[in-house]
Design an enzyme around this catalytic site. Sequence first.
Site, mmCIF file in Angstrom:
data_model
loop_
_atom_site.group_PDB
_atom_site.id
_atom_site.type_symbol
_atom_site.label_atom_id
_atom_site.label_comp_id
_atom_site.label_asym_id
_atom_site.label_seq_id
_atom_site.Cartn_x
_atom_site.Cartn_y
_atom_site.Cartn_z
ATOM 1 C CE LYS A 22 -2.783 0.736 3.802
ATOM 2 N NZ LYS A 22 -2.675 1.927 4.351
ATOM 3 C CD GLN A 169 0.822 8.358 7.222
ATOM 4 O OE1 GLN A 169 0.094 9.272 8.051
ATOM 5 N NE2 GLN A 169 -0.172 7.191 7.091
ATOM 6 C CG ASP A 315 0.964 0.128 9.510
ATOM 7 O OD1 ASP A 315 0.483 0.993 10.405
ATOM 8 O OD2 ASP A 315 1.191 0.441 8.470
ATOM 9 N NE ARG A 391 -2.453 -1.850 8.605
ATOM 10 C CZ ARG A 391 -2.245 -2.201 7.338
ATOM 11 N NH1 ARG A 391 -2.363 -3.463 6.766
ATOM 12 N NH2 ARG A 391 -1.813 -1.351 6.224
HETATM 13 C C1 S3P Z 1 2.941 4.811 6.273
HETATM 14 C C2 S3P Z 1 3.432 5.210 7.591
HETATM 15 C C3 S3P Z 1 2.685 4.841 8.862
HETATM 16 C C4 S3P Z 1 2.051 3.731 8.777
HETATM 17 C C5 S3P Z 1 0.992 3.844 7.746
HETATM 18 C C6 S3P Z 1 1.591 4.092 6.506
HETATM 19 C C7 S3P Z 1 3.258 5.474 5.158
HETATM 20 O O1 S3P Z 1 2.224 5.929 9.543
HETATM 21 O O2 S3P Z 1 1.163 3.647 10.089
HETATM 22 O O3 S3P Z 1 0.079 2.824 7.794
HETATM 23 O O4 S3P Z 1 3.062 4.865 3.684
HETATM 24 O O5 S3P Z 1 4.218 6.154 5.171
HETATM 25 P P1 S3P Z 1 2.967 7.126 10.090
HETATM 26 O O6 S3P Z 1 3.825 8.007 9.307
HETATM 27 O O7 S3P Z 1 1.948 8.003 10.875
HETATM 28 O O8 S3P Z 1 3.823 6.345 11.396
#
Ligand code: S3P
Length: 437
Positions: A22, A169, A315, A391
């Site tokens: 994803k 993120q 996750d 999840r």
């Molecule tokens: C993700 C970063 C994570 C993760 C999310 C996907 C990404 O979040 O939990 O499902 O693709 O960068 P955070 O950056 O809030 O930790």
Amino acid sequence: MSASFLAQGGQVGGTGRVPGDKSISHRALMLAGLAQGASRIRRFLAGEDCLATLAAMRALGVRIEQPQPDEVRVEGVGLHGLQAASAPLDMGNAGTAMRLFAGLLAGQAFASRLIGDASLMRRPMERVAVPLRAMGADIRTHEGRPPLDIIGGRTLHGITYEMPMASAQVKSALLLAGLYAQGTTRVIAPAPSRDHSERMLASCGVPVRTEGLTTLLEPVTRLEPLDLEVPGDFSSAAFFIVAGLIGAGPAGLRLQNVGVNPTRTGLLEILERMGARIAVQAEATRGEPVATLHVEPSALKGIVVPPALVPLAIDEFPVLFIAAACAAGTTVVTGAEELRVKESDRIATMAEGLAALGVEHRVRPDGIEIEGRPNGPAFRGGHVDSHGDHRVAMAFAVASLRASGAIRIADVANVATSFPGFVALSRRLGLEVAEAA
Ligand code: S3P
């Protein structure tokens, strides 16, 4: 009435493949759209989250063809070729889409509004808005949450930003904005987090590098297009890894083509410390490392999970809690307060479900302690509510492998955000899950 699962356990075995990653699928659509020329993305995750990103890129003027659900061709418009969307961009359930688009759109000449579903509209957005404002962007949240209004038309400049949490993120949003900034963008993290953005930006020709916990990016005038095969999503494989450990027959369970980027595989290290027998056989690497995993049924023991591993397994905690409930002794998770701001408050929703299934546990502000039952059923049958969290729903389906009765899981429609085909693959591998009204 919303969809539910009826999970009745079984014994798992055989060989399977999970759908594409994803995180990588979101990023590929965004970078391909900004590239100069045509990109091809194979084994794309055609889940609702990534389809929201696909629709948003189209609404911003990028031509995207999807000859098959898992194959995408993108005609990149170049870094300055996006156009204003005619309506708010709906990110659905996808926090990654909203936060990464915040960075990408901060550098555009036009205004955008980002909205999402009820869960996403409750999630914190100042974590991206604050540093993007420091770069010169004009971004408005609604008391810290979406809708996110990105005014556009501002000149951005590189900053050095110390993230308060290890968020891929936030890091990625700043790197995307950094493509449009004057000077170097530096993001300093308290701990490592997934590095898919860095790897993909580099393969598009962007000068991005990592020095310890600092990521540095220099702006560019163009991005090279991508020719990418997305690896299987480790976070989707995680459900079957735990299923194999707690509920496989003697031959175990094999998972092919799983992405094993070391910034994603904290769960493997945690489970190995718990006594899991998982063989990782590397496959040919195409930008991201990929492997076949062979999972053997294992006698697990409770551990204190090292907080340093939390961002590398962020996750996977819902399904790790299921493994912990099947382990001998106590498993202690701390330093995981970020779980409270995911698609649901995952500490609270998992604790509620564990309680409904008779698992002894103690909730902490930043984690949980779980008492495992290594012999016989670890759960009783019953009803749990996923609170719309994909999840959590899949984790409790896995729990049924060690339950004394059926588990009914409510509000599971969002499983389609990350794992279309979960029920079909589960059944093929021997986990009896059925969709019910
Ligand atoms: C993700 C970063 C994570 C993760 C999310 C996907 C990404 O979040 O939990 O499902 O693709 O960068 P955070 O950056 O809030 O930790």
